[in-house]
Design a protein around this motif. Sequence first.
Motif, PDB file in Angstrom:
ATOM      1  N   ALA A   1       2.096   2.214  -9.966  1.00 59.38           N
ATOM      2  CA  ALA A   1       2.853   1.701 -11.111  1.00 59.38           C
ATOM      3  C   ALA A   1       1.920   1.109 -12.174  1.00 59.38           C
ATOM      4  O   ALA A   1       2.179   1.212 -13.374  1.00 59.38           O
ATOM      5  N   ASN A   2       0.819   0.501 -11.731  1.00 60.60           N
ATOM      6  CA  ASN A   2      -0.138  -0.065 -12.689  1.00 60.60           C
ATOM      7  C   ASN A   2      -0.758   1.012 -13.562  1.00 60.60           C
ATOM      8  O   ASN A   2      -1.007   0.792 -14.745  1.00 60.60           O
ATOM      9  N   LEU A   3      -1.009   2.179 -12.986  1.00 58.97           N
ATOM     10  CA  LEU A   3      -1.570   3.287 -13.767  1.00 58.97           C
ATOM     11  C   LEU A   3      -0.561   3.790 -14.793  1.00 58.97           C
ATOM     12  O   LEU A   3      -0.914   4.062 -15.946  1.00 58.97           O
ATOM     13  N   PHE A   4       0.702   3.899 -14.395  1.00 56.98           N
ATOM     14  CA  PHE A   4       1.735   4.346 -15.332  1.00 56.98           C
ATOM     15  C   PHE A   4       1.869   3.367 -16.491  1.00 56.98           C
ATOM     16  O   PHE A   4       2.004   3.768 -17.655  1.00 56.98           O
ATOM     17  N   THR A   5       1.818   2.078 -16.173  1.00 60.78           N
ATOM     18  CA  THR A   5       1.900   1.046 -17.215  1.00 60.78           C
ATOM     19  C   THR A   5       0.723   1.149 -18.174  1.00 60.78           C
ATOM     20  O   THR A   5       0.890   1.078 -19.401  1.00 60.78           O
ATOM     21  N   LYS A   6      -0.469   1.325 -17.618  1.00 60.34           N
ATOM     22  CA  LYS A   6      -1.653   1.453 -18.464  1.00 60.34           C
ATOM     23  C   LYS A   6      -1.541   2.666 -19.384  1.00 60.34           C
ATOM     24  O   LYS A   6      -1.904   2.598 -20.557  1.00 60.34           O
ATOM     25  N   ALA A   7      -1.037   3.772 -18.848  1.00 61.93           N
ATOM     26  CA  ALA A   7      -0.882   4.985 -19.643  1.00 61.93           C
ATOM     27  C   ALA A   7       0.077   4.753 -20.811  1.00 61.93           C
ATOM     28  O   ALA A   7      -0.214   5.141 -21.964  1.00 61.93           O
ATOM     29  N   ILE A   8       1.201   4.131 -20.535  1.00 59.25           N
ATOM     30  CA  ILE A   8       2.190   3.855 -21.590  1.00 59.25           C
ATOM     31  C   ILE A   8       1.606   2.931 -22.650  1.00 59.25           C
ATOM     32  O   ILE A   8       1.771   3.157 -23.857  1.00 59.25           O
TER      33      ILE A   8
END
Length: 359
Positions: A39-46
């Motif tokens: 989830a942290n990676l998805f947040t960073k991407a957004i």
Amino acid sequence: MAQTCIPKFPVVKAPLHTELRKRVQAYFDEKGITSAGTANLFTKAIVMIAALIVVYLHLLFFTPIWYIAIAECVVMGGLVAGIGFNVMHDGSHGSFSTKKLVNKIAATSINMLGADHFMWNMKHNMIHHSFTNIDGVDDDIEIGVLMRMAPTQKRLRMHKFQHFYFWFLYMLLYVFWIFFTDYKKYFTQKIGNVPLKKMAVKDHITFWGVKLYHAVAFIILPIIAVGWLSWLIGFLVMTMVAGFALSIVFQLAHTVEHTAFPTANVDSNTMGDEFAIHQIKTTANFATKNRLISWLVGGLNFQIEHHLFPKISHVHYPAISNIVRAVCMEYQLQYIEYPTMRKAIGAHVRFLKDMGRYD
């Protein structure tokens, strides 16, 4: 001499890659987690993609005073590189998410930056990851006459100074990529000496659609909004920051002291080492204890782990690096690692200096 055809790797009874896979899979089984992004990676991407759009719109429609505009162009260049490292890269390897559609969307984020994913996928995933540091096949070490990046390449008089002028050349990577090398690959239907796989109709449409979009979004509209000179200065700042960041991170992974540049047996066209050993010998890590650098470059400072396990998201590399390091010790293989980015850059400079002065 460089390779003239695609080499083969020897087949062995108990490949090192099999042992590595077994131990790494045991880690994921024990933790009860998948090898995809979190989830942290998805947040960073957004956050990164949203920030790029916000900065772009602010520069275009609310153009600030020149020194703030320059600073925003620097930030924009960093975001371009950051999206490439953190989003596009994992997506292209199918490790961003457990869902194929999400991986595809992440992978094609390269298109919003003006580069064609089809070309990059073959250059990076299919060629570089398979034939790392093999001159004549790995296009990542083919910079042309301006730089000598492997012992098998011809040394010219100008190369004596390449450890001084590489800083500027690396800044040109991004603009050169989107305005020249993509087109060269498209029209020659080759990446270096390797023929391009057949492009479907949709690949041709995507290629020209990406180039048209980029011209409109990053050239035509900005010129209309802020004028020719302001656009040119801002565009150069943005592309040079992105180009240098993209170049230096990938070069620190393979063209430093101690990394190997193997050649195949002339008669059998077979490499001397099995695939996993080849990857370990040709790859280096840097600044793996620096969490900020790891966050910014999408774990690409754990390049050994990435080359051995490209389908595992970079968020897991710090953990599996302990496994890989232990296996290298058991098999008496050098695990090439520089403790800081500064020392890795120093190793790269010394490598370029040696390439420019010695045969």
